[in-house]
Design an enzyme around this catalytic site. Structure first.
Site, PDB file in Angstrom:
ATOM      1  N   GLU A  85       0.878  -1.172   0.000  1.00 49.25           N
ATOM      2  CA  GLU A  85       0.000   0.000   0.000  1.00 49.25           C
ATOM      3  C   GLU A  85       0.910   1.215   0.000  1.00 49.25           C
ATOM      4  OE1 GLU A  85      -4.042  -1.819   1.660  1.00 49.25           O
ATOM      5  OE2 GLU A  85      -3.113  -0.347   2.952  1.00 49.25           O
ATOM      6  N   CYS A 113      -1.909   9.242   2.972  1.00 47.00           N
ATOM      7  CA  CYS A 113      -1.738   8.613   1.649  1.00 47.00           C
ATOM      8  C   CYS A 113      -2.816   9.093   0.701  1.00 47.00           C
ATOM      9  CB  CYS A 113      -1.766   7.103   1.783  1.00 47.00           C
ATOM     10  SG  CYS A 113      -3.201   6.507   2.676  1.00 47.00           S
TER      11      CYS A 113
HETATM   12  P1  NAD Z   1       8.807   4.405   4.163  1.00 48.30           P
HETATM   13  O1  NAD Z   1       8.779   3.622   2.884  1.00 48.30           O
HETATM   14  O2  NAD Z   1       9.953   5.327   4.387  1.00 48.30           O
HETATM   15  O3  NAD Z   1       8.811   3.417   5.406  1.00 48.30           O
HETATM   16  C1  NAD Z   1       7.782   2.452   5.600  1.00 48.30           C
HETATM   17  C2  NAD Z   1       8.313   1.311   6.445  1.00 48.30           C
HETATM   18  O4  NAD Z   1       9.277   0.576   5.697  1.00 48.30           O
HETATM   19  C3  NAD Z   1       9.018   1.752   7.725  1.00 48.30           C
HETATM   20  O5  NAD Z   1       8.620   0.903   8.780  1.00 48.30           O
HETATM   21  C4  NAD Z   1      10.501   1.558   7.376  1.00 48.30           C
HETATM   22  O6  NAD Z   1      11.318   1.343   8.484  1.00 48.30           O
HETATM   23  C5  NAD Z   1      10.437   0.335   6.482  1.00 48.30           C
HETATM   24  N1  NAD Z   1      11.577   0.132   5.591  1.00 48.30           N
HETATM   25  C6  NAD Z   1      12.430   1.064   5.086  1.00 48.30           C
HETATM   26  N2  NAD Z   1      13.342   0.479   4.277  1.00 48.30           N
HETATM   27  C7  NAD Z   1      13.065  -0.851   4.251  1.00 48.30           C
HETATM   28  C8  NAD Z   1      13.623  -1.976   3.588  1.00 48.30           C
HETATM   29  N3  NAD Z   1      14.663  -1.847   2.764  1.00 48.30           N
HETATM   30  N4  NAD Z   1      13.054  -3.177   3.770  1.00 48.30           N
HETATM   31  C9  NAD Z   1      11.983  -3.330   4.570  1.00 48.30           C
HETATM   32  N5  NAD Z   1      11.411  -2.302   5.239  1.00 48.30           N
HETATM   33  C10 NAD Z   1      11.938  -1.070   5.080  1.00 48.30           C
HETATM   34  O7  NAD Z   1       7.417   5.172   4.237  1.00 48.30           O
HETATM   35  P2  NAD Z   1       6.882   6.156   5.392  1.00 48.30           P
HETATM   36  O8  NAD Z   1       7.601   7.450   5.325  1.00 48.30           O
HETATM   37  O9  NAD Z   1       6.814   5.439   6.684  1.00 48.30           O
HETATM   38  O10 NAD Z   1       5.373   6.378   4.919  1.00 48.30           O
HETATM   39  C11 NAD Z   1       4.966   7.374   4.024  1.00 48.30           C
HETATM   40  C12 NAD Z   1       4.497   6.770   2.733  1.00 48.30           C
HETATM   41  O11 NAD Z   1       3.509   5.780   2.989  1.00 48.30           O
HETATM   42  C13 NAD Z   1       3.836   7.760   1.815  1.00 48.30           C
HETATM   43  O12 NAD Z   1       4.278   7.552   0.500  1.00 48.30           O
HETATM   44  C14 NAD Z   1       2.352   7.420   1.932  1.00 48.30           C
HETATM   45  O13 NAD Z   1       1.592   7.786   0.814  1.00 48.30           O
HETATM   46  C15 NAD Z   1       2.404   5.945   2.118  1.00 48.30           C
HETATM   47  N6  NAD Z   1       1.194   5.447   2.751  1.00 48.30           N
HETATM   48  C16 NAD Z   1       0.331   4.691   2.004  1.00 48.30           C
HETATM   49  C17 NAD Z   1      -0.847   4.228   2.561  1.00 48.30           C
HETATM   50  C18 NAD Z   1      -1.820   3.415   1.754  1.00 48.30           C
HETATM   51  O14 NAD Z   1      -2.745   2.872   2.343  1.00 48.30           O
HETATM   52  N7  NAD Z   1      -1.677   3.306   0.450  1.00 48.30           N
HETATM   53  C19 NAD Z   1      -1.148   4.536   3.884  1.00 48.30           C
HETATM   54  C20 NAD Z   1      -0.248   5.304   4.637  1.00 48.30           C
HETATM   55  C21 NAD Z   1       0.923   5.742   4.052  1.00 48.30           C
END
Ligand code: NAD
Length: 455
Positions: free
Chosen positions: A227, A261
């Site tokens: 997501e 999001c």
């Molecule tokens: P992010 O991708 O920076 O981090 C998300 C998670 O992934 C964190 O827990 C992080 O520690 C982990 N992570 C980072 N690198 C990784 C790797 N290499 N392997 C595995 N895990 C890893 O995103 P964020 O800043 O936490 O969230 C913001 C983003 O999320 C925005 O783009 C937003 O639109 C999206 N979002 C989408 C939805 C949806 O339902 N579509 C909902 C909420 C947020």
């Protein structure tokens, strides 16, 4: 050690040990060993545990909201709304899970019966974002646990304290320690989890991380749901009330400081009401109170992650350089912590980053359009596809347009809305798979097809 800062003040509020690779491996083995017994419980036993979790969460809304506000900078009223919103989602899951997970007989003729049963996937990984940790986590762990899975849960490093509270409440409610396993840390911990013996990955976060995860686990053929982000458009047609549309869309763009999001990220307004719309929009935005997230009056809080300020600065500079008109805001706010003024541009177009890449902050572009055809073309001119909306008095016209928009959720005269009764999913770079709705319960299972013939 993971250092946790309050994004509104910059103050260090906690230090939490990060999970080592060894701990991740050890806890995964424990989850693998514990999952069959959890799945073997009668459904009612898991239901009762999750009912207790709902009661425990409801009892602590106020203190949990204070913690959430301290670590992500979200205004306290919005923190409370989020936790109360999760309670409603839990109610939906508690009501629907039993029937949804029960075996379904779909054929019975001539001594042959066909039945679908829903087995849990097994041990799943839930890697979560920080912007709505209760929502994006709860969409996964509540139905996944009800369905009999063990969950390895990695809260975002920016919502760690909230993640640990969620784990505590689940454990106090009766979920075994090895069935819901919090593993705290940055991206490395997420990456370590992907290397384990797991049956599914349910990720919420950025497109960049989602793409990395897809590359890492794609060839293992385990269930993968992503997501991701969006660049969600709304079109305001000439028959819409410009004041009502502007007030609704200003809220949709600026709620949670635009860090949703499904925030409204692009607005297209029919040329005949463009100026009136902009006037109401800017007036509404000027009325939003920015400041101490702990205050009941605050509507716009801090930007959770400091690097996002650079993204916002760059989008503003690019829009200005390409001739957009700045109506309000446009800069960081001085002082400790991460702050960005609510910012509105008009005279924008699709050469600008602001109209192409996720802003994930309180920054919005409003573009004039000549009618439905141009609006539709622009709405679909994106690699994302999370939500899209149309404001018009005419339902048939809205539905005709929205049926052609590439988006998982579509809105007529509303925006920035998620319902537990409807599937939540994205097109294109907004991700794969879905959560919520009854399909978002079955997604944590492996359907088994039974062909049963009487001898
Ligand atoms: P992010 O991708 O920076 O981090 C998300 C998670 O992934 C964190 O827990 C992080 O520690 C982990 N992570 C980072 N690198 C990784 C790797 N290499 N392997 C595995 N895990 C890893 O995103 P964020 O800043 O936490 O969230 C913001 C983003 O999320 C925005 O783009 C937003 O639109 C999206 N979002 C989408 C939805 C949806 O339902 N579509 C909902 C909420 C947020």
């Amino acid at each position: 050690m993971l250092k946790i800062h309050n994004p509104a003040t910059g103050a260090l509020i906690a230090e939490v040990p990060e999970a080592s690779a060894e701990l991740v491996a050890e806890r995964t083995r424990a989850a693998r060993a514990a999952q069959p017994a959890w799945a073997a419980l009668p459904f009612e036993a898991r239901l009762q545990v999750m009912q207790r979790f709902r009661v425990a969460l409801a009892a602590e809304v106020e203190s949990l909201a204070v913690t959430l506000t301290a670590e992500v900078g979200k205004p306290i009223r919005q923190s409370r709304n989020e936790i109360n919103g999760l309670l409603s989602r839990i109610d939906f899951f508690l009501l629907q899970a039993q029937d949804t997970l029960a075996p379904q007989q779909v054929f019975d003729e001539g001594g042959t019966r066909e039945v679908i049963s829903f087995d849990p996937l097994g041990v799943i990984v839930n890697i979560s974002a920080w912007n709505y940790p209760y929502f994006v986590g709860g969409n996964v762990f509540v139905p996944a646990l009800l369905a009999g899975n063990a969950v390895l849960y990695k809260p975002s490093e920016f919502a760690t304290l909230t993640g640990l509270h969620i784990a505590r409440l689940l454990h106090e409610s009766g979920v075994p320690l090895d069935v819901f396993v919090p593993l705290v840390g940055r991206g490395e911990v997420g990456a370590a989890l992907l290397a384990q013996d797991i049956d599914g990955v349910f990720f919420t976060g950025s497109h960049a991380t989602g793409a990395k995860i897809a590359q890492t686990v794609g060839a293992r053929f385990i269930k993968l749901q992503l997501e991701l982000g969006g660049k969600d458009p709304t079109y305001v047609a000439e028959d819409a009330d410009p004041k009502i549309a502007a007030e609704s869309l200003a809220d949709g763009a600026m709620y949670n400081a635009g860090q949703s999001c499904c925030s409204v990220e692009r607005i297209y307004v029919h040329e005949s009401i463009h100026d009136a719309f902009v006037e109401h929009f800017v007036e509404t935005v000027r009325g939003f109170k920015m400041g101490d997230p702990g205050s009941e009056e605050t509507y716009i809080g801090a930007i959770t992650r400091a690097p996002q300020l650079d993204v916002l600065d760059a989008q503003v500079a690019d829009a200005k350089a390409k001739g957009a008109t700045l109506q309000v805001g446009g800069a960081r706010t001085a002082g400790p912590g991460n702050w960005f003024q609510p910012t509105v541009f008009t005279g924008v177009d699709h050469t600008m980053e602001l109209m192409r890449e996720e802003s994930f902050g309180p920054v919005i572009g409003i573009q004039k359009v000549s009618g439905d055809a141009e609006a539709l073309k622009l709405m679909n001119d994106t690699r994302y596809g999370l939500t899209a909306g149309v404001f018009t008095k005419d339902e048939a016209r809205a539905r005709a347009l929205l049926a052609k928009v590439n988006a998982g959720s579509v809105y007529w005269n509303c925006c920035d809305r998620v319902s537990p009764r409807l599937p939540w999913s994205g097109y294109g770079d907004s991700g794969v798979g879905l959560t919520l709705s009854t399909m978002g319960i079955q997604t944590f299972t492996r359907p088994r097809a039974w062909h049963l013939r009487q001898p």
